[in-house]
Design a protein around this motif. Structure first.
Motif, mmCIF file in Angstrom:
data_model
loop_
_atom_site.group_PDB
_atom_site.id
_atom_site.type_symbol
_atom_site.label_atom_id
_atom_site.label_comp_id
_atom_site.label_asym_id
_atom_site.label_seq_id
_atom_site.Cartn_x
_atom_site.Cartn_y
_atom_site.Cartn_z
ATOM 1 N N LEU A 48 0.824 -1.094 0.056
ATOM 2 C CA LEU A 48 0.084 0.074 -0.062
ATOM 3 C C LEU A 48 0.825 1.302 -0.027
ATOM 4 N N ALA A 49 0.251 2.163 -0.428
ATOM 5 C CA ALA A 49 0.925 3.631 -0.737
ATOM 6 C C ALA A 49 0.891 4.507 0.984
ATOM 7 N N HIS A 50 -0.123 3.895 1.409
ATOM 8 C CA HIS A 50 -0.331 4.781 2.693
ATOM 9 C C HIS A 50 -1.163 3.980 3.676
ATOM 10 N N GLY A 51 -0.719 3.228 4.789
ATOM 11 C CA GLY A 51 -1.740 3.024 5.822
ATOM 12 C C GLY A 51 -1.231 2.726 7.097
ATOM 13 N N ARG A 52 -2.051 2.421 8.160
ATOM 14 C CA ARG A 52 -1.711 2.135 9.239
ATOM 15 C C ARG A 52 -1.505 0.695 9.438
ATOM 16 N N VAL A 53 -0.473 0.253 10.112
ATOM 17 C CA VAL A 53 -0.099 -0.981 10.468
ATOM 18 C C VAL A 53 -0.790 -1.564 11.714
ATOM 19 N N LEU A 54 -1.673 -2.579 11.414
ATOM 20 C CA LEU A 54 -2.625 -2.866 12.469
ATOM 21 C C LEU A 54 -1.854 -4.159 13.487
ATOM 22 N N SER A 55 -1.409 -5.237 12.623
ATOM 23 C CA SER A 55 -0.688 -6.136 13.153
ATOM 24 C C SER A 55 0.292 -6.881 12.415
ATOM 25 N N VAL A 56 1.317 -7.487 12.687
ATOM 26 C CA VAL A 56 2.494 -8.054 11.944
ATOM 27 C C VAL A 56 2.565 -9.330 12.579
ATOM 28 N N ASP A 57 2.144 -10.360 11.806
ATOM 29 C CA ASP A 57 2.188 -11.819 12.239
ATOM 30 C C ASP A 57 3.326 -12.556 11.389
ATOM 31 N N VAL A 58 4.381 -12.837 12.157
ATOM 32 C CA VAL A 58 5.410 -13.455 11.433
ATOM 33 C C VAL A 58 5.707 -15.054 11.939
ATOM 34 N N SER A 59 4.650 -15.433 12.650
ATOM 35 C CA SER A 59 5.055 -16.626 13.470
ATOM 36 C C SER A 59 5.096 -17.860 12.178
ATOM 37 N N ALA A 60 4.022 -17.776 11.219
ATOM 38 C CA ALA A 60 4.316 -18.796 10.296
ATOM 39 C C ALA A 60 5.822 -18.732 9.496
ATOM 40 N N ALA A 61 6.092 -17.582 9.210
ATOM 41 C CA ALA A 61 7.717 -17.423 8.354
ATOM 42 C C ALA A 61 8.554 -17.892 9.743
ATOM 43 N N ARG A 62 8.332 -17.706 10.723
ATOM 44 C CA ARG A 62 9.483 -18.002 11.875
ATOM 45 C C ARG A 62 9.586 -19.474 11.847
ATOM 46 N N ALA A 63 8.424 -20.240 11.587
ATOM 47 C CA ALA A 63 8.506 -21.427 11.852
ATOM 48 C C ALA A 63 8.891 -22.423 10.526
ATOM 49 N N LEU A 64 9.144 -21.777 9.558
ATOM 50 C CA LEU A 64 9.645 -22.129 8.033
ATOM 51 C C LEU A 64 11.133 -22.659 8.338
ATOM 52 N N PRO A 65 11.267 -24.071 8.049
ATOM 53 C CA PRO A 65 12.567 -24.572 8.112
ATOM 54 C C PRO A 65 13.475 -23.681 7.180
ATOM 55 N N GLY A 66 14.448 -23.318 7.874
ATOM 56 C CA GLY A 66 15.653 -22.524 7.010
ATOM 57 C C GLY A 66 15.763 -21.191 7.330
ATOM 58 N N VAL A 67 14.493 -20.641 8.119
ATOM 59 C CA VAL A 67 14.278 -19.273 8.417
ATOM 60 C C VAL A 67 14.959 -19.561 9.720
ATOM 61 N N VAL A 68 15.932 -18.243 10.131
ATOM 62 C CA VAL A 68 16.603 -18.391 11.395
ATOM 63 C C VAL A 68 16.002 -17.125 12.098
ATOM 64 N N ALA A 69 15.547 -16.013 11.639
ATOM 65 C CA ALA A 69 15.057 -14.992 12.209
ATOM 66 C C ALA A 69 13.912 -14.345 11.529
ATOM 67 N N VAL A 70 13.036 -13.618 12.088
ATOM 68 C CA VAL A 70 12.049 -12.708 11.378
ATOM 69 C C VAL A 70 12.052 -11.405 12.296
ATOM 70 N N LEU A 71 12.503 -10.317 11.926
ATOM 71 C CA LEU A 71 12.539 -8.988 12.883
ATOM 72 C C LEU A 71 11.532 -8.290 12.220
ATOM 73 N N THR A 72 10.761 -7.549 13.115
ATOM 74 C CA THR A 72 9.631 -6.864 12.696
ATOM 75 C C THR A 72 10.352 -5.274 13.078
ATOM 76 N N GLY A 73 9.481 -4.360 12.626
ATOM 77 C CA GLY A 73 9.967 -2.941 12.831
ATOM 78 C C GLY A 73 9.880 -2.653 14.395
ATOM 79 N N ALA A 74 8.962 -3.413 15.010
ATOM 80 C CA ALA A 74 9.302 -3.087 16.763
ATOM 81 C C ALA A 74 10.432 -3.843 17.320
ATOM 82 N N ASP A 75 10.860 -5.106 16.682
ATOM 83 C CA ASP A 75 11.992 -5.944 16.975
ATOM 84 C C ASP A 75 13.164 -4.835 16.682
ATOM 85 N N LEU A 76 13.280 -4.278 15.669
ATOM 86 C CA LEU A 76 14.390 -3.398 15.197
ATOM 87 C C LEU A 76 14.608 -2.235 15.904
#
Lengths: 779, 161
Positions: A48-76
């Motif tokens: 999107l060009a302009h939007g409010r971020v309501l939620s960032v769910d990266v649990s499925a990405a983190r569970a993928l074999p070979g993925v070591v970490a997923v860092l969100t804006g809040a994490d960083l």
């Protein structure tokens, strides 16, 4: 024994020392780096060009074999320091600045805004992880143009600003603006638009960040125009001491202003490496490059011109709005340069200049080769439009308005002296090269056959580095030079070449000045622990770095001769260095190799009274500086049925002072012209009104090819030496600055039988047909 | 994963790339032949051009498994005895390139062109290289390099007659 004869390199098209590795696939670009345990990053980006971020769910990405970490804006945000980028802080013009995080937390502000970063064992797996990230947005109305951004009803992108103004409106006047306009025979108005387009280096942004937990130190392999500016960016945002960060750069696949400092993505990668204790690589793909790396230009100008009936351009009054995109940065600094440069080499006696910088939901404004170029476009377009109104010839109106070369030099109304400017000579010469009168006859004949040929000229000057005027400083450039024990003269420079051939050109200068063969000079770049601070940009290196190479080699030579005088037991005044040998004047048999001198110096056999450290730290202040400039001429044919423009001939007469390496200079000019032709006929960073990005591939963002760029004929003027030693001036940006008005002027000339007037820069076939149709219907 | 065997620059290589892995990534990551560059990943810019069974192909659009049994030549395979081939030398002499990122693709595309059309003229060269993008040079120096190589090859052939 024969006299020792030295070869002279400066001024010759010496073959590049960069080329053997590049031509065999042995260059080393960031993506070629592999470190043990290295991971790969890919970014989740906003659709999107302009939007409010309501939620960032990266649990499925983190569970993928070979993925070591997923860092969100809040994490960083939790693992970095919230501080303004040190590079951008330099350009802040006062007032509140936009506050934002490395990756989006509360809001996304353009299509491609990074929201999370996936770190995985391979890039393939990292991108798989991105597919699994689930981000919920609340869509906000997009702010897609500057006019809406400046409307108080537009939703502010940054809560802490409250509006979409990156730089408040300002107005400055030079000369008697009101009087000039009141007294003028005519006042004419134009609205001129320059469209959004972008750098598009063939290698996008890229980095490998490698955190060493034991040493608490970071190594960053970067594609950057300055290893130190990148280092400072990483240090600030990661909260690490600068001396704990080493930035290394090898070959870089172009930049054109894009790769300065450390971008949000590169900082996120560095933070991820520290977090994981493993090296992390990120190489921007082409989609990311076109969508998110940054874009340039997109300025609009309301221009009033005060003109005499004879064609004298007496005054300009310009209202400029610049669209800086989503994250305010360098876009806020260029209005001042445009204001300073818009008089060009002309006698303009009055200038009013207003500017405002708007924030919109597009990729951020970045520097692109000649970032202030739109001043030349506006001025050279206005001169042609005035000439048409008055029935004057484009060459004639320029000759009439160019400032004469006088002593003392004329001053631009904005202050700088036009010292050594040869615009008139370049204009006259380029008109001769193309046989201007003969072209006009051919044009008439072609029109009788239904063919539409046009000719365009445009003139520019570029402060590369600029004259040493009343305001003095041209900045300073440093270099360390050392005679190594193997006889190599090593130059340590903060320049970070990415196509400019510095490893060749600086070696040419130093070889001549010191007295060694070209092959015996080594130019060391790209290591923040080793080279002095520097930046390759602004077309400054010819004068500034060429100058420090010349003066530094002279200092080093004096030092070597002082030491050799102890060895040979003669006065240093009687010693020469030629072709890598020190010898006593008049006695070639006395020659000893500089390598032998260096070995003796390193042997430690001399006492403290002899300075045996064969190394100097040189600085250079730019000497007398000076302008680059010239006049270009294009001949085009417009097919009025299809709208296709063919550039039939292109000639350039340039004055960059003394040429270090003509082939390198001409490569810079041709490359810039090709980008200018692309900007007019092909390239546009296109957004829909809904904020969608419409040019994210090379099928949509059209790059000029071998079939679009003609042979470019180049002649050089070297009319006015200003300095006793250093008369090299920069030539990196001029082609891109002057080619767009040159080509547009030629197109308008070709279409003059239709009465077409052009007030814009992007002229693809469809637009050409619209212009013809609109002129035909009298609109 | 799929087991493949192919010849690259005259040497036989076996590997087990993921089926989705591109030939470009296989050459770069698995065989450490990083001379082949990836510039757009969608087959437009030509930086990744290599020669497969005598034809110039975009290695970003070809899967590694599709190259099984093929003969592949990359830029690392052109230099003779650690020196430069005729085309590479002519491009050096012509100051053909600047940043060097597009270079491997141009060199491989031009190699294929001169192999099929040793007497290519400027217009043929422009058309043959029109699918390769260079952002630095404006192309003239590259075209001059190919023309010079063609001319040198002609001189060599005439001498051999």
């Amino acid at each position: 024994m024969a006299e020792i004869v030295a070869e002279r390199y400066t001024g010759a098209s010496i073959k590049r020392s960069e080329d053997p590795r590049i031509l065999t696939g042995a260059g080393r670009y960031v993506d070629d780096i592999k470190l043990p345990g290295m991971l790969h990053a890919a970014f989740v980006r906003s659709p999107l060009a302009h939007g409010r971020v309501l939620s960032v769910d990266v649990s499925a990405a983190r569970a993928l074999p070979g993925v070591v970490a997923v860092l969100t804006g809040a994490d960083l945000e939790a693992m970095t320091v919230q501080a303004p980028d040190p590079l951008l802080a330099l350009f802040t013009t006062g007032g509140p600045t936009a506050e934002f995080t490395l990756l989006a937390t509360d809001k996304v502000r353009f299509v491609g805004d990074p929201v999370a970063v996936v770190i995985a064992e391979s890039r393939y797996l990292a991108e798989d992880g991105c597919e699994l990230a689930d981000v919920e947005y609340d869509e906000l109305p997009p702010v897609m143009n500057a006019a809406f951004a400046l409307d108080p009803s537009s939703p502010p992108l940054f809560a802490n600003l409250g509006d979409n103004i990156a730089r408040p409106h300002s107005r400055n006047e030079f000369g008697d603006v009101a009087g000039t306009f009141a007294d003028a025979d005519r006042v004419v108005d134009f609205h001129i638009d320059v469209h959004r387009h972008q750098n598009v280096p063939m290698e996008g942004r890229a980095c490998v960040a490698s955190w060493d937990a034991d040493l608490a130190a970071m190594t960053v392999y970067a594609a950057t125009q300055s290893v130190h500016i990148t280092r400072n960016g990483v240090a600030t945002r990661l909260g690490i001491e600068g001396d704990k960060i080493r930035v290394l750069a090898g070959d870089i696949g172009g930049s054109f202003g894009l790769k300065i400092g450390a971008s949000r993505e590169e900082l996120a990668v560095a933070a991820a490496s520290r977090h994981l204790g493993r090296p992390v690589k990120w190489v921007e793909d082409r989609g990311e490059n076109l969508t998110a790396s940054g874009q340039a230009r997109e300025e609009s100008f309301d221009v009033r011109a005060a003109v005499s009936n004879d064609g004298d351009l007496l005054g300009l009054d310009v209202k400029m709005v610049i669209d800086t995109g989503a994250y305010p940065g360098m876009g806020t600094m260029f209005p001042d340069i445009m204001q300073a440069m818009i008089p060009g080499p002309y006698k303009l006696a009055a200038l009013g200049f207003e500017s405002t910088a708007a924030i919109t939901n597009k990729a951020s404004y970045v520097a692109y080769r000649g970032p202030w170029a739109s001043e030349t476009f506006v001025r050279e377009r206005v001169l042609d439009l005035i000439a048409k109104d008055l029935g004057l010839d484009p060459v004639g109106i320029r000759l009439r308005n160019l400032a004469a070369r006088t002593d003392p030099p004329a001053l631009m109304i904005t202050g700088r002296p036009l010292v050594g400017v040869t615009s008139k000579e370049s204009l006259e010469r380029v008109a001769e090269m193309v046989d201007y009168p003969a072209f006009r006859r051919r044009q008439v004949e072609a029109r009788a056959q239904g063919r539409y040929l046009g000719i365009g000229v445009a003139t520019f000057i570029e402060a590369a580095p600029g004259p040493r005027g009343p305001d003095g400083a041209l900045g300073s450039e440093s270099m360390r030079l050392r005679l190594e024990e193997d006889g190599i003269v090593a130059l340590f420079t903060g320049q970070m070449p990415h196509g400019q051939s510095h490893q060749t050109t600086l070696a040419q200068i130093a070889a001549d000045e010191f007295g060694v063969p070209f092959e015996q000079v080594r130019v060391v770049v790209g290591d923040s622990d080793v080279v002095p601070f520097g930046l390759t940009g602004g077309s400054r290196s010819a004068t500034m770095t060429g100058g420090v190479a010349l003066h530094g080699a002279r200092e080093l030579k004096a030092k070597v001769l002082d030491f050799a005088a102890h060895l040979i037991e003669v006065s240093a005044q009687d010693l020469l260095i030629t072709d890598g040998n020190v010898w006593v004047r008049g006695d070639p048999a006395s020659a000893i190799a500089v390598s032998e001198v260096a070995r003796r110096a390193a042997s430690g056999q001399f006492g403290a009274e002899v300075d045996a450290a064969l190394e100097v730290e040189a600085t250079y202040d730019g000497g007398q500086g000076g302008w680059s400039g010239g006049t270009h001429c294009a001949i085009v044919e417009v097919d009025v049925e299809t709208g296709i423009v063919k550039v039939e001939r292109y000639a350039a007469v340039e004055d960059c002072g003394a040429l270090i390496n003509p082939a390198v200079v001409e490569g810079q000019i041709r490359g810039g012209v090709a980008q200018g032709i692309g900007a007019v006929l092909l390239e546009r960073s296109a957004y829909g009104e809904d904020g969608s990005f419409q040019s994210a591939t090379f099928m949509d963002y059209l790059m000029p090819t071998t079939c679009d760029v003609p042979r470019i004929e180049i002649e050089h003027l070297e009319t006015v030496p200003l300095d006793a030693d250093v008369n090299f001036r920069g030539v990196g940006e001029g082609g891109m600055i002057v080619a767009p008005p040159t080509v547009v002027n030629a197109i308008e000339d070709a279409l003059s039988p239709f009465g077409v007037r052009i007030y814009e820069q992007h002229l693809p076939p469809a637009r050409i047909l619209e212009l013809i149709a609109a002129a035909d219907s009298g609109q | 994963m799929a087991d493949i065997s192919l010849t690259v620059n005259g040497a036989t290589h076996t590997g087990s790339p993921e089926v989705r892995k591109t030939l470009a990534d296989f050459l770069r990551d698995d065989l450490n032949l990083t001379g082949t560059h990836v510039g757009c990943e969608h087959g437009v810019c030509g930086a990744c051009t290599v020669i497969v069974d005598g034809r110039a192909v975009r290695s970003c659009l070809m899967l590694a498994v599709q190259a099984a049994g093929s003969e592949v030549t990359t830029i690392e395979g052109l230099a003779t005895d650690g020196g430069l081939g005729t085309l590479q030398q002519a491009m050096w002499d012509s100051h053909s390139f600047q940043c060097g990122f597009c270079t491997p693709g141009f060199v491989m595309q031009a190699t294929a062109l001169l192999s099929d059309h040793p007497d290519a003229d400027e217009q043929q060269i422009r058309e043959a290289l029109s699918g390769n993008i260079c952002r630095c040079t404006g192309y003239q120096s590259i075209i001059d390099g190919v023309l010079l190589a063609a001319q040198r090859n002609r001189t060599l052939r005439n001498r051999e007659r």
